[in-house]
Design a protein around this motif. Structure first.
Motif, PDB file in Angstrom:
ATOM      1  N   GLU A   1      39.033  50.947  32.308  1.00  0.00           N
ATOM      2  CA  GLU A   1      37.993  50.441  33.208  1.00  0.00           C
ATOM      3  C   GLU A   1      37.280  51.572  33.510  1.00  0.00           C
ATOM      4  N   PHE A   2      37.555  52.920  33.419  1.00  0.00           N
ATOM      5  CA  PHE A   2      36.764  54.186  33.362  1.00  0.00           C
ATOM      6  C   PHE A   2      35.858  54.504  32.111  1.00  0.00           C
ATOM      7  N   THR A   3      35.971  53.547  31.287  1.00  0.00           N
ATOM      8  CA  THR A   3      35.027  53.886  29.808  1.00  0.00           C
ATOM      9  C   THR A   3      34.003  52.547  30.033  1.00  0.00           C
ATOM     10  N   ASP A   4      32.981  52.691  28.988  1.00  0.00           N
ATOM     11  CA  ASP A   4      31.943  51.660  29.147  1.00  0.00           C
ATOM     12  C   ASP A   4      32.446  50.334  28.209  1.00  0.00           C
ATOM     13  N   LEU A   5      32.531  49.268  28.931  1.00  0.00           N
ATOM     14  CA  LEU A   5      33.142  48.006  28.417  1.00  0.00           C
ATOM     15  C   LEU A   5      32.020  46.961  28.008  1.00  0.00           C
TER      16      LEU A   5
ATOM     17  N   GLU B   1      29.981  42.740  21.482  1.00  0.00           N
ATOM     18  CA  GLU B   1      30.313  42.494  20.026  1.00  0.00           C
ATOM     19  C   GLU B   1      31.561  43.244  19.910  1.00  0.00           C
ATOM     20  N   ARG B   2      32.044  44.558  20.295  1.00  0.00           N
ATOM     21  CA  ARG B   2      33.178  45.187  20.137  1.00  0.00           C
ATOM     22  C   ARG B   2      34.391  44.791  20.682  1.00  0.00           C
ATOM     23  N   PHE B   3      34.362  44.549  22.049  1.00  0.00           N
ATOM     24  CA  PHE B   3      35.317  44.042  23.224  1.00  0.00           C
ATOM     25  C   PHE B   3      35.286  42.474  23.616  1.00  0.00           C
ATOM     26  N   GLY B   4      34.119  41.744  23.547  1.00  0.00           N
ATOM     27  CA  GLY B   4      34.141  40.437  24.014  1.00  0.00           C
ATOM     28  C   GLY B   4      34.147  40.057  25.316  1.00  0.00           C
ATOM     29  N   PHE B   5      34.319  40.986  26.094  1.00  0.00           N
ATOM     30  CA  PHE B   5      34.489  40.757  27.500  1.00  0.00           C
ATOM     31  C   PHE B   5      33.182  39.902  28.195  1.00  0.00           C
ATOM     32  N   PRO B   6      33.638  39.204  29.201  1.00  0.00           N
ATOM     33  CA  PRO B   6      32.608  38.375  30.035  1.00  0.00           C
ATOM     34  C   PRO B   6      32.047  39.395  31.101  1.00  0.00           C
ATOM     35  N   GLY B   7      31.149  39.253  31.655  1.00  0.00           N
ATOM     36  CA  GLY B   7      30.368  40.292  32.824  1.00  0.00           C
ATOM     37  C   GLY B   7      31.324  40.549  33.748  1.00  0.00           C
ATOM     38  N   TYR B   8      32.183  39.650  34.316  1.00  0.00           N
ATOM     39  CA  TYR B   8      33.176  39.941  35.401  1.00  0.00           C
ATOM     40  C   TYR B   8      34.088  40.971  34.932  1.00  0.00           C
ATOM     41  N   VAL B   9      34.390  41.018  33.629  1.00  0.00           N
ATOM     42  CA  VAL B   9      35.630  42.174  33.424  1.00  0.00           C
ATOM     43  C   VAL B   9      34.704  43.395  32.982  1.00  0.00           C
ATOM     44  N   SER B  10      33.456  43.518  32.520  1.00  0.00           N
ATOM     45  CA  SER B  10      32.752  44.721  32.157  1.00  0.00           C
ATOM     46  C   SER B  10      31.789  45.295  33.310  1.00  0.00           C
ATOM     47  N   LYS B  11      31.560  44.339  34.166  1.00  0.00           N
ATOM     48  CA  LYS B  11      30.846  44.967  35.427  1.00  0.00           C
ATOM     49  C   LYS B  11      31.345  46.156  35.937  1.00  0.00           C
ATOM     50  N   ASN B  12      30.528  47.215  36.329  1.00  0.00           N
ATOM     51  CA  ASN B  12      30.824  48.302  37.263  1.00  0.00           C
ATOM     52  C   ASN B  12      31.903  49.017  36.100  1.00  0.00           C
TER      53      ASN B  12
ATOM     54  N   THR C   1      30.712  54.932  33.807  1.00  0.00           N
ATOM     55  CA  THR C   1      30.497  55.822  34.748  1.00  0.00           C
ATOM     56  C   THR C   1      30.291  55.106  36.026  1.00  0.00           C
ATOM     57  N   ASP C   2      29.933  53.868  35.874  1.00  0.00           N
ATOM     58  CA  ASP C   2      29.988  53.266  37.428  1.00  0.00           C
ATOM     59  C   ASP C   2      31.272  52.972  38.298  1.00  0.00           C
ATOM     60  N   MET C   3      32.560  52.885  37.324  1.00  0.00           N
ATOM     61  CA  MET C   3      33.678  52.648  37.866  1.00  0.00           C
ATOM     62  C   MET C   3      33.970  53.927  38.314  1.00  0.00           C
ATOM     63  N   ILE C   4      33.719  55.320  37.634  1.00  0.00           N
ATOM     64  CA  ILE C   4      34.074  56.475  38.016  1.00  0.00           C
ATOM     65  C   ILE C   4      33.517  56.648  39.432  1.00  0.00           C
ATOM     66  N   SER C   5      31.993  56.169  39.534  1.00  0.00           N
ATOM     67  CA  SER C   5      31.343  56.437  40.757  1.00  0.00           C
ATOM     68  C   SER C   5      31.940  55.632  41.796  1.00  0.00           C
ATOM     69  N   ARG C   6      32.343  54.464  41.776  1.00  0.00           N
ATOM     70  CA  ARG C   6      32.820  53.653  42.703  1.00  0.00           C
ATOM     71  C   ARG C   6      34.454  54.139  43.160  1.00  0.00           C
ATOM     72  N   MET C   7      35.176  54.591  42.315  1.00  0.00           N
ATOM     73  CA  MET C   7      36.395  55.131  42.620  1.00  0.00           C
ATOM     74  C   MET C   7      36.187  56.380  43.294  1.00  0.00           C
ATOM     75  N   ASP C   8      35.384  57.278  42.941  1.00  0.00           N
ATOM     76  CA  ASP C   8      35.061  58.461  43.670  1.00  0.00           C
ATOM     77  C   ASP C   8      34.777  58.148  45.161  1.00  0.00           C
TER      78      ASP C   8
ATOM     79  N   PHE D   1      37.708  44.978  42.799  1.00  0.00           N
ATOM     80  CA  PHE D   1      37.231  46.022  42.963  1.00  0.00           C
ATOM     81  C   PHE D   1      35.847  46.363  42.191  1.00  0.00           C
ATOM     82  N   HIS D   2      35.883  45.629  40.819  1.00  0.00           N
ATOM     83  CA  HIS D   2      34.677  45.998  40.268  1.00  0.00           C
ATOM     84  C   HIS D   2      33.428  44.733  40.451  1.00  0.00           C
ATOM     85  N   ASN D   3      33.887  43.626  41.257  1.00  0.00           N
ATOM     86  CA  ASN D   3      32.876  42.582  41.467  1.00  0.00           C
ATOM     87  C   ASN D   3      32.498  42.463  43.114  1.00  0.00           C
ATOM     88  N   LEU D   4      33.525  42.937  43.877  1.00  0.00           N
ATOM     89  CA  LEU D   4      32.968  42.900  45.123  1.00  0.00           C
ATOM     90  C   LEU D   4      32.121  43.986  45.708  1.00  0.00           C
TER      91      LEU D   4
END
Length: 257
Positions: free
Chosen positions: A205-209, A213-224, A227-234, A175-178
């Motif tokens: 996922e609905f918070t900024d990831l 430095e804080r979370f260590g997530f790769p781009g495919y996890v933090s993408k969208n 607010t971007d996730m809130i918009s996509r789910m909307d 959902f985040h990457n497609l």
């Protein structure tokens, strides 16, 4: 029928990437994300299932109360998100029932890991949604498992949805990457073939990831995320209603089988 589900838990995923987050922040981040989810569900008049750890429920009573007041289903996601013992199966169900005052019938193992179905039955659950019937390196190797619901040890098994061809997983990372239009296209094909769509997400996922430095997530996890996730789910919930798909809790779906 579209079965939206959300795994609400103490936010410990950053531990997988060598980061540490205080317990207070783990709860706060998940509360913030779950609130955004509930607001979206209310806006679109959709129902969902929330798989909750006992630990999160103990520390977020106001969220549990709203889930029930809004007509959603509460199910178990274990006692803790990063620790599991067979006895946690029953203990988590009983604790969630104590906190909520409602019967808990469903279970989902943290990180969709394998769980003994006989233990699930003995713990008093009527359905289990802990299988992603696809192949992902280092995570899932379930191509031998049925794509759609089946019974094992007297418990209904409801795997997460994958595409009819190639078993492409329709889980949160997809959902985040497609592109959203492509995700919706595959989802529509799956609903046409199976008669339902079972997809799952998480509140964080609905918070900024994006803070690496804080979370260590790769781009495919933090993408969208955020607010971007809130918009996509909307947009996705708008699509569900526009296409005329019925939405409901997993238990309401199980009751039709």
């Amino acid at each position: 029928m579209v079965l939206l589900s959300f795994d609400i838990e103490e936010f410990d995923m950053a531990f997988e990437y060598g980061k540490t987050i205080s317990f207070e922040d783990q709860i706060s981040i998940s509360v913030t994300g779950t609130t955004a989810i509930l607001d979206l569900l209310s806006k679109h008049q959709l129902k969902a299932t929330f798989f909750c750890t006992a630990t999160f429920a103990q520390n977020a009573g106001q969220i549990i109360a709203r889930i029930l007041a809004d007509g959603h289903e509460l199910a178990s996601h274990g006692y803790y998100h990063s620790d599991f013992k067979p006895e946690h199966l029953k203990a988590s169900r009983l604790e969630l029932e104590r906190i909520s005052g409602v019967e808990v019938k469903g279970y989902r193992m943290a990180r969709m890991m394998p769980v003994d179905e006989e233990e699930i039955a003995r713990a008093g659950y009527s359905y289990n949604s802990s299988i992603n019937p696809t192949w992902l390196p280092g995570r899932y190797n379930n191509l031998h498992v049925s794509r759609t619901w089946f019974y094992e040890s007297g418990v209904l098994q409801l795997p997460a949805s994958v595409s009819p061809m190639l078993r492409f997983p329709l889980f949160w990372l997809s959902f985040h990457n497609l592109p959203l239009w492509l995700y919706e296209h595959i989802a529509a094909q799956t609903i046409k073939k199976d008669g339902y769509l079972n997809v799952y997400f998480h509140p964080w996922e609905f918070t900024d990831l994006h803070d690496k430095e804080r979370f260590g997530f790769p781009g495919y996890v933090s993408k969208n995320s955020g607010t971007d996730m809130i918009s996509r789910m909307d947009q996705f919930m708008t699509w569900i209603n526009r296409e005329g798909y019925k939405s409901g809790t997993i238990q309401s779906f199980v009751n039709t089988l």
